[in-house]
Design a protein around this motif. Structure first.
Motif, PDB file in Angstrom:
ATOM      1  N   ALA A 160       5.435   1.196  12.020  1.00 36.29           N
ATOM      2  CA  ALA A 160       4.635   0.340  11.129  1.00 36.29           C
ATOM      3  C   ALA A 160       5.500  -0.392  10.112  1.00 36.29           C
ATOM      4  CB  ALA A 160       3.561   1.167  10.426  1.00 36.29           C
ATOM      5  N   ASP A 161       6.693  -0.835  10.540  1.00 33.70           N
ATOM      6  CA  ASP A 161       7.597  -1.596   9.665  1.00 33.70           C
ATOM      7  C   ASP A 161       7.985  -0.824   8.410  1.00 33.70           C
ATOM      8  OD1 ASP A 161       7.646  -3.804  11.368  1.00 33.70           O
ATOM      9  OD2 ASP A 161       5.836  -4.644  10.470  1.00 33.70           O
ATOM     10  N   GLY A 162       8.082   0.486   8.517  1.00 34.98           N
ATOM     11  CA  GLY A 162       8.479   1.299   7.379  1.00 34.98           C
ATOM     12  C   GLY A 162       7.331   1.670   6.455  1.00 34.98           C
ATOM     13  N   VAL A 163       6.133   1.203   6.763  1.00 39.15           N
ATOM     14  CA  VAL A 163       4.974   1.453   5.904  1.00 39.15           C
ATOM     15  C   VAL A 163       4.622   2.945   5.855  1.00 39.15           C
ATOM     16  CG1 VAL A 163       2.486   1.071   5.668  1.00 39.15           C
ATOM     17  CG2 VAL A 163       4.005  -0.855   6.113  1.00 39.15           C
ATOM     18  N   LEU A 164       4.733   3.642   6.977  1.00 38.10           N
ATOM     19  CA  LEU A 164       4.394   5.064   6.998  1.00 38.10           C
ATOM     20  C   LEU A 164       5.272   5.849   6.025  1.00 38.10           C
ATOM     21  CD1 LEU A 164       3.960   5.646  10.855  1.00 38.10           C
ATOM     22  CD2 LEU A 164       2.206   5.109   9.137  1.00 38.10           C
ATOM     23  N   ALA A 165       6.555   5.549   6.035  1.00 38.75           N
ATOM     24  CA  ALA A 165       7.481   6.220   5.119  1.00 38.75           C
ATOM     25  C   ALA A 165       7.161   5.866   3.677  1.00 38.75           C
ATOM     26  CB  ALA A 165       8.918   5.836   5.460  1.00 38.75           C
ATOM     27  N   ALA A 166       6.918   4.584   3.437  1.00 38.55           N
ATOM     28  CA  ALA A 166       6.623   4.131   2.079  1.00 38.55           C
ATOM     29  C   ALA A 166       5.351   4.772   1.534  1.00 38.55           C
ATOM     30  CB  ALA A 166       6.499   2.611   2.059  1.00 38.55           C
ATOM     31  N   ASN A 181      13.861  -4.316   2.737  1.00 30.90           N
ATOM     32  CA  ASN A 181      12.980  -5.451   2.515  1.00 30.90           C
ATOM     33  C   ASN A 181      11.851  -5.536   3.543  1.00 30.90           C
ATOM     34  OD1 ASN A 181      15.189  -5.909   4.176  1.00 30.90           O
ATOM     35  ND2 ASN A 181      15.411  -8.056   3.631  1.00 30.90           N
ATOM     36  N   THR A 182      11.951  -4.804   4.642  1.00 34.85           N
ATOM     37  CA  THR A 182      10.856  -4.800   5.609  1.00 34.85           C
ATOM     38  C   THR A 182       9.613  -4.146   5.013  1.00 34.85           C
ATOM     39  OG1 THR A 182      12.323  -4.773   7.523  1.00 34.85           O
ATOM     40  CG2 THR A 182      10.093  -3.969   7.864  1.00 34.85           C
ATOM     41  N   ALA A 183       9.766  -2.908   4.524  1.00 36.61           N
ATOM     42  CA  ALA A 183       8.622  -2.176   3.973  1.00 36.61           C
ATOM     43  C   ALA A 183       8.253  -2.625   2.573  1.00 36.61           C
ATOM     44  CB  ALA A 183       8.922  -0.678   3.963  1.00 36.61           C
ATOM     45  N   MET A 184       9.270  -3.031   1.792  1.00 32.41           N
ATOM     46  CA  MET A 184       9.025  -3.311   0.378  1.00 32.41           C
ATOM     47  C   MET A 184       8.660  -4.766   0.094  1.00 32.41           C
ATOM     48  SD  MET A 184       9.442  -0.254  -0.325  1.00 32.41           S
ATOM     49  CE  MET A 184       9.069  -0.342  -2.065  1.00 32.41           C
ATOM     50  N   VAL A 185       8.954  -5.666   1.035  1.00 33.62           N
ATOM     51  CA  VAL A 185       8.646  -7.085   0.825  1.00 33.62           C
ATOM     52  C   VAL A 185       7.759  -7.642   1.940  1.00 33.62           C
ATOM     53  CG1 VAL A 185       9.595  -9.405   0.605  1.00 33.62           C
ATOM     54  CG2 VAL A 185      10.751  -7.494  -0.495  1.00 33.62           C
ATOM     55  N   ALA A 186       8.229  -7.550   3.178  1.00 34.98           N
ATOM     56  CA  ALA A 186       7.518  -8.200   4.282  1.00 34.98           C
ATOM     57  C   ALA A 186       6.129  -7.615   4.515  1.00 34.98           C
ATOM     58  CB  ALA A 186       8.343  -8.108   5.561  1.00 34.98           C
ATOM     59  N   ALA A 187       6.055  -6.293   4.670  1.00 37.10           N
ATOM     60  CA  ALA A 187       4.764  -5.673   4.986  1.00 37.10           C
ATOM     61  C   ALA A 187       3.703  -5.922   3.921  1.00 37.10           C
ATOM     62  CB  ALA A 187       4.951  -4.172   5.225  1.00 37.10           C
ATOM     63  N   PRO A 189      -2.259  -9.379   6.644  1.00 38.24           N
ATOM     64  CA  PRO A 189      -3.586  -9.806   6.168  1.00 38.24           C
ATOM     65  C   PRO A 189      -4.194  -8.797   5.202  1.00 38.24           C
ATOM     66  CG  PRO A 189      -3.385 -10.125   8.542  1.00 38.24           C
ATOM     67  CD  PRO A 189      -2.178  -9.346   8.117  1.00 38.24           C
ATOM     68  N   ASN A 190      -3.968  -7.502   5.464  1.00 37.63           N
ATOM     69  CA  ASN A 190      -4.452  -6.444   4.583  1.00 37.63           C
ATOM     70  C   ASN A 190      -3.256  -5.633   4.091  1.00 37.63           C
ATOM     71  OD1 ASN A 190      -7.356  -6.904   5.012  1.00 37.63           O
ATOM     72  ND2 ASN A 190      -6.947  -6.190   7.097  1.00 37.63           N
ATOM     73  N   PRO A 191      -2.666  -6.033   2.959  1.00 36.35           N
ATOM     74  CA  PRO A 191      -1.461  -5.355   2.458  1.00 36.35           C
ATOM     75  C   PRO A 191      -1.693  -3.856   2.278  1.00 36.35           C
ATOM     76  CG  PRO A 191      -1.878  -7.371   1.233  1.00 36.35           C
ATOM     77  CD  PRO A 191      -3.090  -7.135   2.082  1.00 36.35           C
ATOM     78  N   PRO A 192      -0.748  -3.034   2.730  1.00 37.00           N
ATOM     79  CA  PRO A 192      -0.919  -1.584   2.623  1.00 37.00           C
ATOM     80  C   PRO A 192      -0.750  -1.062   1.204  1.00 37.00           C
ATOM     81  CG  PRO A 192       1.242  -2.118   3.529  1.00 37.00           C
ATOM     82  CD  PRO A 192       0.487  -3.403   3.442  1.00 37.00           C
ATOM     83  N   PRO A 208       3.740  -3.397  -3.888  1.00 33.23           N
ATOM     84  CA  PRO A 208       5.046  -2.757  -4.040  1.00 33.23           C
ATOM     85  C   PRO A 208       5.493  -2.596  -5.483  1.00 33.23           C
ATOM     86  CG  PRO A 208       5.309  -5.028  -3.326  1.00 33.23           C
ATOM     87  CD  PRO A 208       3.846  -4.724  -3.252  1.00 33.23           C
ATOM     88  N   PHE A 209       4.915  -3.378  -6.389  1.00 40.21           N
ATOM     89  CA  PHE A 209       5.315  -3.290  -7.791  1.00 40.21           C
ATOM     90  C   PHE A 209       4.496  -2.271  -8.577  1.00 40.21           C
ATOM     91  CE2 PHE A 209       6.350  -7.611  -6.331  1.00 40.21           C
ATOM     92  CZ  PHE A 209       7.719  -7.537  -6.461  1.00 40.21           C
ATOM     93  N   LYS A 210       3.419  -1.792  -7.968  1.00 41.28           N
ATOM     94  CA  LYS A 210       2.597  -0.768  -8.617  1.00 41.28           C
ATOM     95  C   LYS A 210       2.683   0.582  -7.904  1.00 41.28           C
ATOM     96  CE  LYS A 210      -0.842  -4.060 -10.388  1.00 41.28           C
ATOM     97  NZ  LYS A 210      -2.279  -4.475 -10.361  1.00 41.28           N
ATOM     98  N   ALA A 211       3.014   0.553  -6.627  1.00 39.20           N
ATOM     99  CA  ALA A 211       2.984   1.775  -5.819  1.00 39.20           C
ATOM    100  C   ALA A 211       4.295   2.550  -5.827  1.00 39.20           C
ATOM    101  CB  ALA A 211       2.602   1.435  -4.379  1.00 39.20           C
ATOM    102  N   PHE A 212       5.349   2.007  -6.474  1.00 42.12           N
ATOM    103  CA  PHE A 212       6.659   2.655  -6.440  1.00 42.12           C
ATOM    104  C   PHE A 212       7.383   2.508  -7.773  1.00 42.12           C
ATOM    105  CE2 PHE A 212       5.553   1.018  -2.276  1.00 42.12           C
ATOM    106  CZ  PHE A 212       5.640   2.162  -1.489  1.00 42.12           C
ATOM    107  N   ALA A 213       8.309   3.413  -8.009  1.00 37.15           N
ATOM    108  CA  ALA A 213       9.182   3.347  -9.178  1.00 37.15           C
ATOM    109  C   ALA A 213      10.585   3.000  -8.704  1.00 37.15           C
ATOM    110  CB  ALA A 213       9.192   4.689  -9.907  1.00 37.15           C
TER     111      ALA A 213
END
Length: 323
Positions: A74-80, A98-104, A109-112, A115-120
């Motif tokens: 899932a483009d790194g989304v599962l790990a993130a 940048n795949t999981a943190m920017v592209a995904a 269409p439905n962002p998982p 990235p600026f609120k879900a991570f430190a």
């Protein structure tokens, strides 16, 4: 009287532990057990290799084992998502790219997640080198040859990608020429199919390319680095070939869950920066075609935002969308 005395003292003690002094004490004691470092790509690829090198160095800095856990897909989304939803105690971290943190999160269409609120943000790790490679059996010797071949037979050839950076770089290179792209969970699987002839081209990292180039199994046509790579000094840079539009830089960095205490964030960042300055770690990363460098949490947050905005701008400029 004794019970009242205990209760009277209990509240101030609990309050004191909840104050920043208590947080400071927790940061000083951290880590007291192994730390889990999750990477969103399969073992054997570039991201996995450099993560394990840094994990070893970080273990020495922290005095606790840093265990690498692969969660590809899932483009790194599962790990993130595993890190974003973890307890913010510093024992579950993400090696994000940048795949999981920017592209995904920006192109789906439905962002998982946001990235600026879900991570430190903790610290940058550095950036990967990338090479455009083809099987040695393919009758092309240059980027020009490859583009001419693709233009002559639209849709007849396949490309491989395992991350958004390599896919976007390929789209920029092709400039509208039609190639069928196959997505993989990691570079090693993509390379296997390239060697087997199922795909004819891919952008891959310096972790895999040099060995296969040297044994004559693949041919490297260009590197995305600003200058030639010491790993493959005969391969021209995109700038040399007048391919200035190939601006994608695949980077990596360390993130924690939202709410990670500042003291622990700073301690981790300092340890990572020291790890990346270690000559032995630096040498091993260089051999993998990776330029390692660390940043303070504040600087990394700025870098992260700038990379995000530049990526989105490039995608919009080229009218690219990912499913």
């Amino acid at each position: 009287m004794q019970r009242r005395t205990i209760l009277r003292w209990a509240a101030p003690i609990a309050a004191a532990l909840a104050l920043p002094h208590g947080a400071s004490w927790a940061a000083e004691a951290y880590p007291e057990k192994p730390v889990r470092l999750i990477v969103g790509f399969a073992s054997g690829g570039g991201a996995d290799a450099i993560t394990r090198i840094m994990a070893e160095g970080l273990s020495r800095q922290l005095g606790q084992q840093v265990v690498v856990e692969n969660r590809p897909g899932a483009d790194g989304v599962l790990a993130a998502q595993a890190v974003s939803g973890a307890r913010p105690d510093g024992y579950t971290l993400l090696m994000g790219t940048n795949t999981a943190m920017v592209a995904a999160p920006t192109l789906r269409p439905n962002p998982p997640y946001d990235p600026f609120k879900a991570f430190a943000p903790i610290s940058s790790a550095g950036q990967f080198s990338m090479f455009l490679v083809v099987p040695a059996s393919l009758p092309v010797k240059s980027v020009g040859d490859l583009l001419a071949m693709v233009a002559a037979r639209p849709g007849a050839y396949n490309s491989a990608s395992s991350n958004s950076a390599s896919e976007l770089a390929m789209l920029q290179l092709l400039g509208g020429r039609k190639v069928v792209n196959a997505r993989y969970k990691g570079d090693m699987q993509a390379m296997t199919d390239l060697l087997g002839g199922q795909v004819q081209m891919m952008f891959t990292t310096g972790t895999l390319a040099p060995a296969f180039v040297r044994d004559g199994r693949i041919r490297a046509l260009v590197t995305l680095q600003p200058q030639r790579s010491a790993l493959l000094p005969d391969v021209p840079s995109a700038g040399e070939l007048g391919l200035g539009k190939l601006t994608i830089t695949p980077w990596a960095g360390f993130f924690g869950p939202p709410g990670l205490p500042a003291g622990i964030t700073e301690k981790l960042s300092a340890a990572l920066q020291q790890t990346l300055k270690d000559p032995a770690v630096h040498e091993r990363l260089t051999q993998q075609g990776f330029e390692g460098y660390g940043m303070s949490p504040a600087k990394f947050a700025e870098f992260f935002r700038a990379q995000h905005d530049a990526f989105v701008s490039t995608v919009r400029e080229h009218g690219v969308s990912f499913e």
